[in-house]
Enzyme design. Structure first.
Site, PDB file in Angstrom:
ATOM      1  N   HIS A 100       3.555  -0.958  -4.702  1.00 58.53           N
ATOM      2  CA  HIS A 100       2.786   0.161  -4.138  1.00 58.53           C
ATOM      3  C   HIS A 100       3.151   0.236  -2.653  1.00 58.53           C
ATOM      4  O   HIS A 100       3.409  -0.802  -2.030  1.00 58.53           O
ATOM      5  CB  HIS A 100       1.277  -0.086  -4.178  1.00 58.53           C
ATOM      6  N   ASP A 103       1.262  -2.269  -0.657  1.00 55.97           N
ATOM      7  CA  ASP A 103       1.543  -3.705  -0.857  1.00 55.97           C
ATOM      8  C   ASP A 103       2.515  -4.227   0.188  1.00 55.97           C
ATOM      9  O   ASP A 103       2.406  -5.359   0.641  1.00 55.97           O
ATOM     10  CB  ASP A 103       2.264  -3.993  -2.194  1.00 55.97           C
TER      11      ASP A 103
HETATM   12  C1  XLS Z   1      -4.222  -1.187 -12.328  1.00 59.28           C
HETATM   13  C2  XLS Z   1      -2.868  -0.750 -12.594  1.00 59.28           C
HETATM   14  C3  XLS Z   1      -1.954  -0.661 -11.383  1.00 59.28           C
HETATM   15  C4  XLS Z   1      -0.758   0.186 -11.692  1.00 59.28           C
HETATM   16  C5  XLS Z   1       0.010   0.632 -10.496  1.00 59.28           C
HETATM   17  O1  XLS Z   1      -4.980  -1.477 -13.236  1.00 59.28           O
HETATM   18  O2  XLS Z   1      -2.337  -1.594 -13.575  1.00 59.28           O
HETATM   19  O3  XLS Z   1      -1.600  -1.914 -10.928  1.00 59.28           O
HETATM   20  O4  XLS Z   1       0.141  -0.463 -12.555  1.00 59.28           O
HETATM   21  O5  XLS Z   1      -0.788   1.308  -9.601  1.00 59.28           O
END
Ligand code: XLS
Ligand code: CA
Ligand code: CA
Length: 439
Positions: A100, A103
């Site tokens: 993300h 991140d």
């Molecule tokens: C959350 C999601 C997230 C997505 C990406 O539950 O799994 O991590 O994969 O935003």
């Protein structure tokens, strides 16, 4: 500088190895169904769970202290995390990563500074990608953590928040393109509602489609050729998420003429939250030609939330790989370990041990699934089970040669043939045998 002293590149040692830091089933160069395991599995590291998750939960804060997080300066820390993450991926033989925007770089005082910070970190990531050959599977936007998204992002009641989300996605698409990302994911973390008493669902869904169309248009404008993916999840953080499951997302995409622009990113834990199996969601994506990529994790059957555990259940990995192989493989997608170590797994080598567990479980699943397909165990059984559609009245139904009147005449004259067994228990025991005996 090494953050993992004493840990060498993880090697394949085979099923009899007792060494924790070794692959027992994942042998990257071994060929299974015409491709190496590395090509079939396309494993990816989730940046968030591996390098920003420190063990906090609803009841307590961080439980892990990481050697690369020593600096008090958030940008220095972000840079060290990049170095640590690439050393980790190299040593664990993970060829891809997913991230993300938030991140990889800490948010600044405003969007401008945040974007400048992203550019600084992206440059460091690019250097590391060049050095190691590790690639970006997908990028995405975190449009759910900040309090501005409390009412949603693309589905917010507040147009300025919609604009902010769009700006964030624009930048995240640009950096994903810059990093050569093969996909771009939309997971609508706050795209849902808590109560219908204050929610205009029609307007929110229309707006969500508008946002996605803007992303499609912008990709064309900047020449981003990655695959767009939507990741379904039925609940959490909102009570009801619009992207509930594959079927719901497909209906949405078709309604808004977006179906040829998006595929689905299936997450195992989201499937089970939607009261489906992982295999069901993969199957539905496969038969509709929209299986894009996979978030490889597992939930806990006793807990009702998204635990994002490393996948170790061989039934699930086998049946997941079965659907993936039947779909023709992952193509642009991958197996992204959207999984985190448990809060008590506080040591640095737990990161390696957990990825090894997941990679081995999927490697074994791949081999079993390939054998089941090669031997046509289920496919021949199914062909036989539906054989009545191959000729006679069944063929006429398939070829749309008959309607209710002809079928009534047929039923009056012929009745039905006796039922035969579905042989579920037999098939389950054959599946066990393949899991146990496939080498
Ligand atoms: C959350 C999601 C997230 C997505 C990406 O539950 O799994 O991590 O994969 O935003
Ligand atoms: Ca996910
Ligand atoms: Ca999840």
């Amino acid at each position: 500088m090494t953050y993992f002293p004493g840990i060498e590149t993880i090697q394949y040692e085979g099923p009899s190895s007792k060494k924790p830091l070794a692959f027992k089933y994942y042998n990257p160069e071994e060929v299974v169904m015409g491709k190496t395991m590395k090509e079939q599995c396309r494993f990816a590291m989730s940046y968030w769970h591996t390098f920003t998750y420190m063990g906090s939960d609803q009841f307590g804060g961080a439980s892990m202290v990481r050697p690369w997080d020593g600096s008090n300066d958030s940008m220095e820390k972000a840079i060290e995390r990049v170095h640590a993450s690439f050393e980790f991926m190299e040593k664990a033989q993970i060829p891809f990563f997913c991230f993300h925007d938030r991140d990889i770089a800490p948010a600044g005082k405003d969007l401008k500074e945040t974007n400048e910070r992203l550019d600084i970190i992206v440059a460091v990531i690019k250097e590391e990608m060049k050095r190691t050959g590790i690639k970006c599977l997908w990028g995405t936007t975190n449009a759910f953590s900040s309090e501005i998204f409390v009412h949603g992002a693309g589905t917010s009641c507040n147009a300025t928040v919609f604009a902010y989300a769009a700006a964030q996605i624009k930048k995240a698409m640009e950096i994903t393109k810059d990093l050569g990302g093969e996909n771009y994911v939309f997971w609508g973390g706050r795209e849902g509602y808590e109560t219908l008493l204050n929610t205009d669902t029609a307007l929110e869904l229309d707006n969500f489609a508008r946002l996605l169309q803007m992303a499609v248009d912008y990709a064309e404008e900047i020449g981003f050729t990655g695959q767009f993916l939507i990741e379904p999840k039925p609940k959490e953080p909102t009570k009801h998420q619009y992207d509930f499951d594959t079927a719901t997302v497909l209906a949405f995409l078709r309604k808004y003429n977006l179906a040829d622009k998006f595929k689905i990113n299936i997450e195992a834990n989201h499937a089970t939250l939607a009261q489906h199996t992982f295999q069901h969601e993969l199957n539905q994506a496969r038969i509709n030609g929209v299986l894009g990529s996979v978030d490889a994790n597992q939930g806990d059957p006793l807990l009702g939330w998204d635990t994002d555990q490393f996948p170790t259940n061989l039934y699930d990995t086998t049946l997941a790989m079965y659907e993936i192989l039947m779909a023709g493989g992952l193509t642009k997608g991958g197996l992204n370990f959207d999984a985190k170590v448990r809060r008590a797994s506080v040591e640095v080598d737990d990161l390696f041990l957990s990825y090894i567990a997941g990679m081995d479980a999927f490697a074994k699943g791949l081999k079993v699934a390939a054998k089941l397909i090669e031997d046509r165990v289920f496919e021949d059984f199914k062909a036989n089970r539906y054989a009545s559609y191959q000729d006679g009245i069944g063929k006429d139904i398939m070829e749309k040669k008959v309607g209710f009147k002809e079928l009534e005449a047929y039923a009056l004259a012929n009745g039905t043939t006796p039922n035969v067994s579905g042989r579920q228990e037999l098939l389950e025991s054959i599946l066990n045998q393949y899991i146990l005996e496939t080498k």
